[in-house]
Design a protein around this motif. Structure first.
Motif, PDB file in Angstrom:
ATOM      1  N   ASP A  10       0.831  -1.198   0.000  1.00  0.00           N
ATOM      2  CA  ASP A  10       0.000   0.000   0.000  1.00  0.00           C
ATOM      3  C   ASP A  10       0.869   1.253   0.000  1.00  0.00           C
ATOM      4  O   ASP A  10       1.816   1.370   0.787  1.00  0.00           O
ATOM      5  CB  ASP A  10      -0.910   0.025   1.235  1.00  0.00           C
ATOM      6  N   THR A  11       0.536   2.203  -0.862  1.00  0.00           N
ATOM      7  CA  THR A  11       1.290   3.452  -0.913  1.00  0.00           C
ATOM      8  C   THR A  11       1.104   4.272   0.356  1.00  0.00           C
ATOM      9  O   THR A  11       1.934   5.126   0.670  1.00  0.00           O
ATOM     10  CB  THR A  11       0.852   4.290  -2.129  1.00  0.00           C
ATOM     11  N   ALA A  12       0.020   4.022   1.099  1.00  0.00           N
ATOM     12  CA  ALA A  12      -0.240   4.755   2.336  1.00  0.00           C
ATOM     13  C   ALA A  12       0.560   4.216   3.512  1.00  0.00           C
ATOM     14  O   ALA A  12       0.578   4.833   4.583  1.00  0.00           O
ATOM     15  CB  ALA A  12      -1.736   4.699   2.669  1.00  0.00           C
ATOM     16  N   ALA A  13       1.231   3.078   3.360  1.00  0.00           N
ATOM     17  CA  ALA A  13       1.885   2.405   4.481  1.00  0.00           C
ATOM     18  C   ALA A  13       3.038   3.226   5.038  1.00  0.00           C
ATOM     19  O   ALA A  13       3.881   3.731   4.296  1.00  0.00           O
ATOM     20  CB  ALA A  13       2.384   1.034   4.056  1.00  0.00           C
ATOM     21  N   SER A  14       3.092   3.342   6.351  1.00  0.00           N
ATOM     22  CA  SER A  14       4.232   3.964   7.019  1.00  0.00           C
ATOM     23  C   SER A  14       5.236   2.920   7.484  1.00  0.00           C
ATOM     24  O   SER A  14       6.366   3.255   7.830  1.00  0.00           O
ATOM     25  CB  SER A  14       3.768   4.794   8.222  1.00  0.00           C
ATOM     26  N   VAL A  15       4.825   1.661   7.531  1.00  0.00           N
ATOM     27  CA  VAL A  15       5.730   0.560   7.877  1.00  0.00           C
ATOM     28  C   VAL A  15       6.440   0.112   6.608  1.00  0.00           C
ATOM     29  O   VAL A  15       5.794  -0.215   5.609  1.00  0.00           O
ATOM     30  CB  VAL A  15       4.957  -0.611   8.508  1.00  0.00           C
ATOM     31  N   SER A  16       7.756   0.094   6.642  1.00  0.00           N
ATOM     32  CA  SER A  16       8.505  -0.285   5.451  1.00  0.00           C
ATOM     33  C   SER A  16       8.685  -1.792   5.345  1.00  0.00           C
ATOM     34  O   SER A  16       8.756  -2.328   4.240  1.00  0.00           O
ATOM     35  CB  SER A  16       9.872   0.398   5.441  1.00  0.00           C
ATOM     36  N   ALA A  17       8.766  -2.493   6.479  1.00  0.00           N
ATOM     37  CA  ALA A  17       8.937  -3.943   6.439  1.00  0.00           C
ATOM     38  C   ALA A  17       8.632  -4.557   7.798  1.00  0.00           C
ATOM     39  O   ALA A  17       8.839  -3.923   8.836  1.00  0.00           O
ATOM     40  CB  ALA A  17      10.357  -4.306   6.021  1.00  0.00           C
ATOM     41  N   VAL A  18       8.154  -5.791   7.755  1.00  0.00           N
ATOM     42  CA  VAL A  18       7.990  -6.617   8.951  1.00  0.00           C
ATOM     43  C   VAL A  18       8.829  -7.865   8.747  1.00  0.00           C
ATOM     44  O   VAL A  18       8.635  -8.593   7.773  1.00  0.00           O
ATOM     45  CB  VAL A  18       6.514  -7.015   9.167  1.00  0.00           C
ATOM     46  N   ALA A  68      -8.006   7.253   1.511  1.00  0.00           N
ATOM     47  CA  ALA A  68      -6.596   7.141   1.115  1.00  0.00           C
ATOM     48  C   ALA A  68      -6.321   5.818   0.400  1.00  0.00           C
ATOM     49  O   ALA A  68      -5.302   5.171   0.641  1.00  0.00           O
ATOM     50  CB  ALA A  68      -5.689   7.287   2.339  1.00  0.00           C
ATOM     51  N   ASP A  69      -7.268   5.410  -0.449  1.00  0.00           N
ATOM     52  CA  ASP A  69      -7.173   4.165  -1.221  1.00  0.00           C
ATOM     53  C   ASP A  69      -7.223   2.909  -0.344  1.00  0.00           C
ATOM     54  O   ASP A  69      -6.868   1.819  -0.796  1.00  0.00           O
ATOM     55  CB  ASP A  69      -5.906   4.125  -2.082  1.00  0.00           C
ATOM     56  N   LEU A  70      -7.660   3.043   0.892  1.00  0.00           N
ATOM     57  CA  LEU A  70      -7.826   1.909   1.791  1.00  0.00           C
ATOM     58  C   LEU A  70      -9.311   1.639   1.996  1.00  0.00           C
ATOM     59  O   LEU A  70     -10.075   2.546   2.326  1.00  0.00           O
ATOM     60  CB  LEU A  70      -7.158   2.186   3.145  1.00  0.00           C
ATOM     61  N   GLY A  71      -9.730   0.397   1.765  1.00  0.00           N
ATOM     62  CA  GLY A  71     -11.134   0.042   1.898  1.00  0.00           C
ATOM     63  C   GLY A  71     -11.559  -0.113   3.343  1.00  0.00           C
ATOM     64  O   GLY A  71     -10.779  -0.553   4.201  1.00  0.00           O
ATOM     65  N   ARG A  72     -12.828   0.248   3.619  1.00  0.00           N
ATOM     66  CA  ARG A  72     -13.358   0.131   4.977  1.00  0.00           C
ATOM     67  C   ARG A  72     -13.702  -1.321   5.286  1.00  0.00           C
ATOM     68  O   ARG A  72     -14.184  -2.064   4.436  1.00  0.00           O
ATOM     69  CB  ARG A  72     -14.592   0.998   5.149  1.00  0.00           C
ATOM     70  N   GLY A 107      -3.741  -6.019   6.653  1.00  0.00           N
ATOM     71  CA  GLY A 107      -2.393  -6.368   7.069  1.00  0.00           C
ATOM     72  C   GLY A 107      -1.858  -5.398   8.103  1.00  0.00           C
ATOM     73  O   GLY A 107      -2.530  -5.027   9.060  1.00  0.00           O
ATOM     74  N   ILE A 108      -0.637  -4.934   7.881  1.00  0.00           N
ATOM     75  CA  ILE A 108       0.005  -3.999   8.798  1.00  0.00           C
ATOM     76  C   ILE A 108      -0.397  -2.563   8.525  1.00  0.00           C
ATOM     77  O   ILE A 108      -0.139  -1.657   9.323  1.00  0.00           O
ATOM     78  CB  ILE A 108       1.538  -4.152   8.708  1.00  0.00           C
ATOM     79  N   THR A 109      -1.042  -2.300   7.382  1.00  0.00           N
ATOM     80  CA  THR A 109      -1.443  -0.942   7.013  1.00  0.00           C
ATOM     81  C   THR A 109      -2.894  -0.718   7.409  1.00  0.00           C
ATOM     82  O   THR A 109      -3.817  -1.160   6.721  1.00  0.00           O
ATOM     83  CB  THR A 109      -1.261  -0.703   5.507  1.00  0.00           C
ATOM     84  N   VAL A 110      -3.102  -0.053   8.535  1.00  0.00           N
ATOM     85  CA  VAL A 110      -4.433   0.114   9.098  1.00  0.00           C
ATOM     86  C   VAL A 110      -4.653   1.574   9.468  1.00  0.00           C
ATOM     87  O   VAL A 110      -3.769   2.218  10.043  1.00  0.00           O
ATOM     88  CB  VAL A 110      -4.625  -0.763  10.356  1.00  0.00           C
ATOM     89  N   VAL A 151      -0.023   4.626   8.890  1.00  0.00           N
ATOM     90  CA  VAL A 151      -0.054   5.250   7.564  1.00  0.00           C
ATOM     91  C   VAL A 151       0.802   6.503   7.613  1.00  0.00           C
ATOM     92  O   VAL A 151       1.168   7.001   8.672  1.00  0.00           O
ATOM     93  CB  VAL A 151      -1.489   5.608   7.134  1.00  0.00           C
ATOM     94  N   THR A 152       1.123   7.041   6.439  1.00  0.00           N
ATOM     95  CA  THR A 152       1.941   8.246   6.357  1.00  0.00           C
ATOM     96  C   THR A 152       1.112   9.479   6.699  1.00  0.00           C
ATOM     97  O   THR A 152      -0.124   9.461   6.673  1.00  0.00           O
ATOM     98  CB  THR A 152       2.516   8.406   4.948  1.00  0.00           C
ATOM     99  N   LEU A 153       1.820  10.585   6.997  1.00  0.00           N
ATOM    100  CA  LEU A 153       1.117  11.844   7.247  1.00  0.00           C
ATOM    101  C   LEU A 153       0.382  12.313   6.000  1.00  0.00           C
ATOM    102  O   LEU A 153      -0.701  12.906   6.096  1.00  0.00           O
ATOM    103  CB  LEU A 153       2.105  12.912   7.723  1.00  0.00           C
ATOM    104  N   ASP A 154       0.937  12.060   4.816  1.00  0.00           N
ATOM    105  CA  ASP A 154       0.244  12.421   3.575  1.00  0.00           C
ATOM    106  C   ASP A 154      -1.056  11.639   3.438  1.00  0.00           C
ATOM    107  O   ASP A 154      -2.078  12.182   2.987  1.00  0.00           O
ATOM    108  CB  ASP A 154       1.142  12.145   2.368  1.00  0.00           C
ATOM    109  N   ALA A 155      -1.030  10.362   3.821  1.00  0.00           N
ATOM    110  CA  ALA A 155      -2.250   9.560   3.758  1.00  0.00           C
ATOM    111  C   ALA A 155      -3.296  10.089   4.737  1.00  0.00           C
ATOM    112  O   ALA A 155      -4.499  10.102   4.427  1.00  0.00           O
ATOM    113  CB  ALA A 155      -1.936   8.104   4.060  1.00  0.00           C
ATOM    114  N   LEU A 156      -2.853  10.526   5.934  1.00  0.00           N
ATOM    115  CA  LEU A 156      -3.793  11.130   6.879  1.00  0.00           C
ATOM    116  C   LEU A 156      -4.440  12.372   6.285  1.00  0.00           C
ATOM    117  O   LEU A 156      -5.655  12.580   6.408  1.00  0.00           O
ATOM    118  CB  LEU A 156      -3.076  11.505   8.176  1.00  0.00           C
ATOM    119  N   ALA A 157      -3.646  13.216   5.645  1.00  0.00           N
ATOM    120  CA  ALA A 157      -4.181  14.435   5.043  1.00  0.00           C
ATOM    121  C   ALA A 157      -5.191  14.094   3.950  1.00  0.00           C
ATOM    122  O   ALA A 157      -6.255  14.723   3.852  1.00  0.00           O
ATOM    123  CB  ALA A 157      -3.044  15.284   4.487  1.00  0.00           C
TER     124      ALA A 157
END
Length: 365
Positions: free
Chosen positions: A179-187, A264-268, A284-287, A348-354
């Motif tokens: 996901d482009t909105a993800a703030s986590v780079s890897a698990v 932010a392109d994330l489904g509910r 997944g990890i992007t919530v 998620v990233t700050l841009d995704a929050l905005a």
């Protein structure tokens, strides 16, 4: 008190935490296994019936601007936590938090949990609500690894070098969120090759080389613990309480816009028992979690975030990042001239929050 707890409930979504603790034994070379990333993930997801007992340690690396109402959660996210675990099955386990002053044990049975505070001689009963704050058992690598890998796709998985964990040569698996909105780079997850049990989990955020989250076993036995070890009955004279269910909280009567199906392109996603004012997006990890805020709570929280170093304040609201976790208080205007305020929180990233805040505003106008 319950309202103050509720306003931070969404901070817990998507979280279980921790930062690395060096272990000399891990400096030893580890042998790898010829197993694909997809097969290793399947072994992890099938490991919920693997019995074990062990000792794990975690160190939180996040600093959250929370009040005393959630001191326990803040400690889990920022301090070192020592855990003893006895696991017989998904509905039969015990996890003790060990401190210099005593222990607090959580016992799971078929219908809920008992938490026993040895120092206060107090027991609390929990009934497994759909929305809950994180607790110490969520920090175990066995539980955290399964949870974070549960929705990873094959394209997001790759093999990494093995590591020596709790005396085991553990194959490594990396989950890189797409996901482009993800703030986590890897698990990164290191797995017991025989059982699929996750032995260590490291969550990395952004470009930093320092792990944001880490938890690992230092000692592990795959023998089945005795039933008497995980069983719990409150002793005579114990103070017995009930855990609070965050989904029962009154969210206020102010008019609010309906939350969109996508942010932010994330489904509910839907969860039974969770109020409509709380929306959970992503996988997944992007919530991303979005929750309507009552007026008084909104003003206090907005001021608290605005005073945090690095806060971004604009016409959308105020937002901050604490490691891979982002928080925002955003305001809206409704079609009938009313107003609403939302708390947005997630990995998620700050841009995704905005982007999400702007979409909420558009849905309200």
């Amino acid at each position: 008190m319950l309202r103050r707890r509720w306003r931070w409930a969404v901070v817990a979504l998507g979280l279980a935490v921790l930062v690395s603790l060096p272990a000399l034994v891990e400096a030893l070379p580890a042998a790898d296994r010829d197993v694909s990333a997809g097969e290793l993930r399947e072994r992890v997801l099938a490991s919920d019936d693997v019995a074990f007992s062990g000792y794990a340690i975690s160190t939180g690396g996040l600093t959250l601007p929370v009040s005393d109402a959630l001191t326990g959660v803040a400690d889990l996210l920022s301090d070192q936590t020592s855990l003893r675990a006895w696991y017989r099955g998904a509905d039969d386990w015990r996890v003790d938090v060990v401190t210099a002053t005593g222990e607090t044990g959580t016992h799971r049975d078929a219908t809920g949990t008992w938490t026993w505070d040895y120092a206060d001689q107090a027991a609390s009963r929990g009934t497994l609500p759909p929305l809950a704050l994180p607790t110490a058992p969520d920090l175990l690598p066995s539980a955290l690894g399964r949870r974070l890998l549960s929705e990873a796709t094959d394209d997001e998985l790759s093999r990494i070098a093995p590591a020596r964990v709790a005396g085991v040569d553990a194959p490594g698996l990396r989950y890189t969120p797409a996901d482009t909105a993800a703030s986590v780079s890897a698990v990164d997850v290191w797995v017991d090759p025989g059982t699929g049990l996750p032995l260590r989990v490291v969550v990395r955020g952004g470009d930093t080389t320092t792990p944001a989250l880490d938890t690992r076993f230092l000692d592990l036995s795959l023998a089945t613990p005795d039933a008497s070890t995980t069983d719990f009955r409150p002793p005579p004279g114990a103070d017995i309480r009930s855990d609070q269910d965050l989904t029962d909280v009154d969210l206020g009567r102010q008019e609010r816009a309906d939350l969109p199906a996508t942010l932010a392109d994330l489904g509910r996603r839907g969860f039974d028992g969770v109020p409509e004012q709380i929306g959970v997006y992503g996988s997944g990890i992007t919530v991303l979690a979005v929750s309507a805020l009552p007026g008084r709570a909104a003003a206090a929280l907005r001021d608290q975030l605005a005073a945090t170093p690095g806060a971004v304040t604009d016409d959308l609201g105020v937002r901050i990042a604490a490691g891979p976790l982002a928080l925002m208080v955003a305001g809206t205007s409704t079609r009938d001239g009313g107003t609403g305020t939302y708390l947005l929180a997630g990995t998620v990233t700050l841009d995704a929050l905005a982007t999400a805040a702007r979409q909420i505003q558009e849905a309200a106008s």
